[in-house]
Motif scaffolding. Sequence first.
Motif, PDB file in Angstrom:
ATOM      1  N   ILE A 298       0.821  -1.220   0.000  1.00 21.99           N
ATOM      2  CA  ILE A 298       0.000   0.000   0.000  1.00 21.99           C
ATOM      3  C   ILE A 298       0.856   1.273   0.000  1.00 21.99           C
ATOM      4  O   ILE A 298       0.323   2.374  -0.003  1.00 21.99           O
ATOM      5  CB  ILE A 298      -0.975   0.049   1.196  1.00 21.99           C
ATOM      6  N   GLY A 299       2.186   1.116  -0.005  1.00 23.29           N
ATOM      7  CA  GLY A 299       3.005   2.320  -0.007  1.00 23.29           C
ATOM      8  C   GLY A 299       4.474   1.974   0.101  1.00 23.29           C
ATOM      9  O   GLY A 299       4.858   0.799  -0.036  1.00 23.29           O
ATOM     10  N   ALA A 300       5.283   3.004   0.350  1.00 22.36           N
ATOM     11  CA  ALA A 300       6.729   2.812   0.401  1.00 22.36           C
ATOM     12  C   ALA A 300       7.326   3.660   1.520  1.00 22.36           C
ATOM     13  O   ALA A 300       6.797   4.712   1.886  1.00 22.36           O
ATOM     14  CB  ALA A 300       7.358   3.199  -0.934  1.00 22.36           C
ATOM     15  N   VAL A 301       8.431   3.160   2.073  1.00 22.74           N
ATOM     16  CA  VAL A 301       9.153   3.877   3.128  1.00 22.74           C
ATOM     17  C   VAL A 301      10.263   4.698   2.476  1.00 22.74           C
ATOM     18  O   VAL A 301      10.953   4.212   1.577  1.00 22.74           O
ATOM     19  CB  VAL A 301       9.776   2.875   4.124  1.00 22.74           C
ATOM     20  N   HIS A 302      10.405   5.955   2.902  1.00 23.50           N
ATOM     21  CA  HIS A 302      11.506   6.767   2.374  1.00 23.50           C
ATOM     22  C   HIS A 302      12.239   7.449   3.522  1.00 23.50           C
ATOM     23  O   HIS A 302      11.776   7.473   4.667  1.00 23.50           O
ATOM     24  CB  HIS A 302      10.986   7.791   1.352  1.00 23.50           C
ATOM     25  N   ARG A 303      13.389   7.989   3.192  1.00 20.34           N
ATOM     26  CA  ARG A 303      14.185   8.699   4.172  1.00 20.34           C
ATOM     27  C   ARG A 303      13.387   9.871   4.715  1.00 20.34           C
ATOM     28  O   ARG A 303      12.682  10.549   3.959  1.00 20.34           O
ATOM     29  CB  ARG A 303      15.464   9.207   3.494  1.00 20.34           C
ATOM     30  N   ASN A 304      13.509  10.099   5.984  1.00 26.26           N
ATOM     31  CA  ASN A 304      12.779  11.204   6.603  1.00 26.26           C
ATOM     32  C   ASN A 304      13.590  12.483   6.470  1.00 26.26           C
ATOM     33  O   ASN A 304      14.776  12.494   6.730  1.00 26.26           O
ATOM     34  CB  ASN A 304      12.574  10.892   8.089  1.00 26.26           C
ATOM     35  N   ARG A 305      12.948  13.541   6.044  1.00 23.96           N
ATOM     36  CA  ARG A 305      13.631  14.829   6.080  1.00 23.96           C
ATOM     37  C   ARG A 305      12.940  15.670   7.145  1.00 23.96           C
ATOM     38  O   ARG A 305      11.881  16.250   6.883  1.00 23.96           O
ATOM     39  CB  ARG A 305      13.546  15.509   4.711  1.00 23.96           C
ATOM     40  N   PRO A 306      13.519  15.711   8.333  1.00 30.34           N
ATOM     41  CA  PRO A 306      12.840  16.389   9.437  1.00 30.34           C
ATOM     42  C   PRO A 306      12.464  17.809   9.071  1.00 30.34           C
ATOM     43  O   PRO A 306      13.238  18.530   8.450  1.00 30.34           O
ATOM     44  CB  PRO A 306      13.897  16.377  10.556  1.00 30.34           C
ATOM     45  N   GLY A 307      11.259  18.192   9.433  1.00 26.48           N
ATOM     46  CA  GLY A 307      10.821  19.565   9.219  1.00 26.48           C
ATOM     47  C   GLY A 307      10.332  19.866   7.814  1.00 26.48           C
ATOM     48  O   GLY A 307       9.925  20.988   7.523  1.00 26.48           O
ATOM     49  N   THR A 308      10.357  18.860   6.945  1.00 26.90           N
ATOM     50  CA  THR A 308       9.958  19.169   5.569  1.00 26.90           C
ATOM     51  C   THR A 308       8.531  18.741   5.267  1.00 26.90           C
ATOM     52  O   THR A 308       8.074  18.879   4.147  1.00 26.90           O
ATOM     53  CB  THR A 308      10.879  18.474   4.554  1.00 26.90           C
ATOM     54  N   GLY A 309       7.814  18.200   6.235  1.00 28.56           N
ATOM     55  CA  GLY A 309       6.435  17.827   5.934  1.00 28.56           C
ATOM     56  C   GLY A 309       5.986  16.696   6.826  1.00 28.56           C
ATOM     57  O   GLY A 309       6.723  16.265   7.727  1.00 28.56           O
ATOM     58  N   PRO A 310       4.775  16.226   6.618  1.00 27.39           N
ATOM     59  CA  PRO A 310       4.236  15.167   7.480  1.00 27.39           C
ATOM     60  C   PRO A 310       4.984  13.857   7.275  1.00 27.39           C
ATOM     61  O   PRO A 310       5.542  13.608   6.209  1.00 27.39           O
ATOM     62  CB  PRO A 310       2.787  15.037   7.001  1.00 27.39           C
ATOM     63  N   ALA A 311       4.997  13.025   8.332  1.00 22.15           N
ATOM     64  CA  ALA A 311       5.696  11.740   8.268  1.00 22.15           C
ATOM     65  C   ALA A 311       4.994  10.775   7.318  1.00 22.15           C
ATOM     66  O   ALA A 311       5.620   9.890   6.752  1.00 22.15           O
ATOM     67  CB  ALA A 311       5.773  11.124   9.665  1.00 22.15           C
ATOM     68  N   VAL A 312       3.693  10.949   7.156  1.00 20.15           N
ATOM     69  CA  VAL A 312       2.942  10.061   6.255  1.00 20.15           C
ATOM     70  C   VAL A 312       2.230  10.900   5.194  1.00 20.15           C
ATOM     71  O   VAL A 312       1.508  11.850   5.537  1.00 20.15           O
ATOM     72  CB  VAL A 312       1.913   9.222   7.034  1.00 20.15           C
ATOM     73  N   THR A 313       2.470  10.572   3.947  1.00 21.59           N
ATOM     74  CA  THR A 313       1.822  11.266   2.837  1.00 21.59           C
ATOM     75  C   THR A 313       1.041  10.258   2.004  1.00 21.59           C
ATOM     76  O   THR A 313       1.217   9.046   2.132  1.00 21.59           O
ATOM     77  CB  THR A 313       2.861  11.964   1.943  1.00 21.59           C
ATOM     78  N   VAL A 314       0.151  10.789   1.156  1.00 23.08           N
ATOM     79  CA  VAL A 314      -0.580   9.949   0.205  1.00 23.08           C
ATOM     80  C   VAL A 314      -0.294  10.528  -1.188  1.00 23.08           C
ATOM     81  O   VAL A 314      -0.585  11.703  -1.450  1.00 23.08           O
ATOM     82  CB  VAL A 314      -2.100   9.976   0.481  1.00 23.08           C
ATOM     83  N   ASP A 315       0.312   9.716  -2.042  1.00 23.59           N
ATOM     84  CA  ASP A 315       0.751  10.201  -3.359  1.00 23.59           C
ATOM     85  C   ASP A 315       1.578  11.482  -3.200  1.00 23.59           C
ATOM     86  O   ASP A 315       1.387  12.471  -3.927  1.00 23.59           O
ATOM     87  CB  ASP A 315      -0.456  10.432  -4.287  1.00 23.59           C
TER      88      ASP A 315
END
Lengths: 335, 335
Positions: A298-315
């Motif tokens: 249902i999705g993919a894990v990516h590197r977190n960029r702190p402060g650049t947006g929510p931890a979980v996105t949709v598309d």
Amino acid sequence: MATEYPDRYTGPTVAEIGEHATIRAILDAAPSHRNGDDAAVLPMPNPNTRTVVTTDMLVEGRHFRLDWSRAAEIGHKAVVQNFADIEAMGARPVAVVLALSAPGHTPVDFITELARGIGERVADYSADLAGGDLTGGEHLVVSVSAIGHLGGSMPALTLDGARPGQAVVAAGRIGYSAAGLALLRRYGRDDVPAEFTELVRAHLIPATAPGRGVIARAAGASSMTDNSDGLITDLETLARRSGVGIDLAGVAIAPDELLTAAGRHLGIDPWTWVLTGGEDHTLMGTTSKDAPSGFRVIGAVHRNRPGTGPAVTVDSEPPAHSTGWDSFPRRVPSP
Amino acid sequence: MATEYPDRYTGPTVAEIGEHATIRAILDAAPSHRNGDDAAVLPMPNPNTRTVVTTDMLVEGRHFRLDWSRAAEIGHKAVVQNFADIEAMGARPVAVVLALSAPGHTPVDFITELARGIGERVADYSADLAGGDLTGGEHLVVSVSAIGHLGGSMPALTLDGARPGQAVVAAGRIGYSAAGLALLRRYGRDDVPAEFTELVRAHLIPATAPGRGVIARAAGASSMTDNSDGLITDLETLARRSGVGIDLAGVAIAPDELLTAAGRHLGIDPWTWVLTGGEDHTLMGTTSKDAPSGFRVIGAVHRNRPGTGPAVTVDSEPPAHSTGWDSFPRRVPSP
């Protein structure tokens, strides 16, 4: 507000027959040779097995309503939500214990039906209702704790095991329970249009496929949780604990025909159910390998960029809805 | 009746800071690296170890009163009564999980003090507060489940293991908790005469010596329970389940000086506390061998002659008092 039991429960009350006779009736409704001593001795595990434990409390009026749920359904649900937490570690459910507070005017057949519901559901997992405690109280409170066995030396499937590049996988419906709840709110138990029965059922007796957690761990999954407080809320917890970001594929979680029809019928955006609903107790995890049997990507894990947006996105976009369940929602003053 | 918290708890309420911040505060008050995932993974046991599980629920106004018990004491007591059931199987307590229902106006520092009390008491047993669940509810309900390890192939100490000719043994005070309760009823928490402080303390924080259950099993005891509902009630259960009779030695259980003084002070026969009091959580069992370390002989097991008298006697006579705790006392119509 005093607990009101439906007319369907007609026998004597707990106060009329007393604690010990009620406990005997519970043992008749959900027999187990492990039950009835100071504590229950569980079966000898295979060598190299650790024990896993969790607990969940259901309070009348908050987690269930007696005009919506039959007693057996409350029992089923209490088992499912506890066992989902056991399975989310990759462990095998083995037993539950039940602590029950009930007013004196509670019909004994309500309690035995609740115990029967628990007994039936734990049997689906080859597990046991191994013990319990019954006490008086002004309100009906159902507290279930579950024990599981985690065999072998592979690590448990914890919340901090997601790694960039992994796939996000899920086994089971997402959003059905919340849709069922919305239908119950609109119609009550008996007047929901027949075409939506499956959604109501998903709320009252969430379906789970026993053993998926063990399968996922054996197949090399690295993290896991279940959809209890809401898809975005629960995956945010997993992402935060793992120090990663998660992007969900809209097409993989989009409301299906039934959810879409229910949304149209009620005038509610079915995406709210998918993204924030919770209580499906669908297992969700991450893996570097193929999706384990019974799971879909249902999705993919990516590197977190702190402060650049929510931890979980949709598309790659912030989700349209994200507020999940909170037992004590904060009262935020209006601006 | 709404839950009223003493003025001592002054910080923000659960509703003010929300569920997640409250859970973080609990984890700060009782830290455990096992806590914080869907379920807690317990330490790998020695080979040939079975898991033992039990649960006990404390309801405000029934099992504790907020004008008598500090939050930490409620936590202590919840641990002691659960671990006594684990020890009564001859097992070693390993962990507890806590499910807590609390009204929104509950001060967070009440909850953290409760968790701290649990954390302190489980540490006495080298055990862990390994997980929990926090939910809103109109009443304060504390539900603790405990897990223990039962090592080796010797049988657990069950209720059905007493045999004629064995000695009945006990480790700990009998009647102190009930005497403390009677003093609290008369004086409230702050005005009990200083000479009786130990009795009040025995009620609020029952003392137990960790490990006595494991010692008794290793020393060859054959059955065990704890004094939770009342000496006669609990031993009757053991005698009935074992198909035997028990005769207690009056001299071995007679009220000591302190109980006698409190009885005289209150105008209550201290034998009622000894025989029916409960909540001491003193381990009581039977053995064909010498009393295990820390235990003393209080009676003997004899062949049961069905229909010839009570299962438990004192100096071969029916006990003067015998009605123990019942969560739903039967309303017997007056003659």
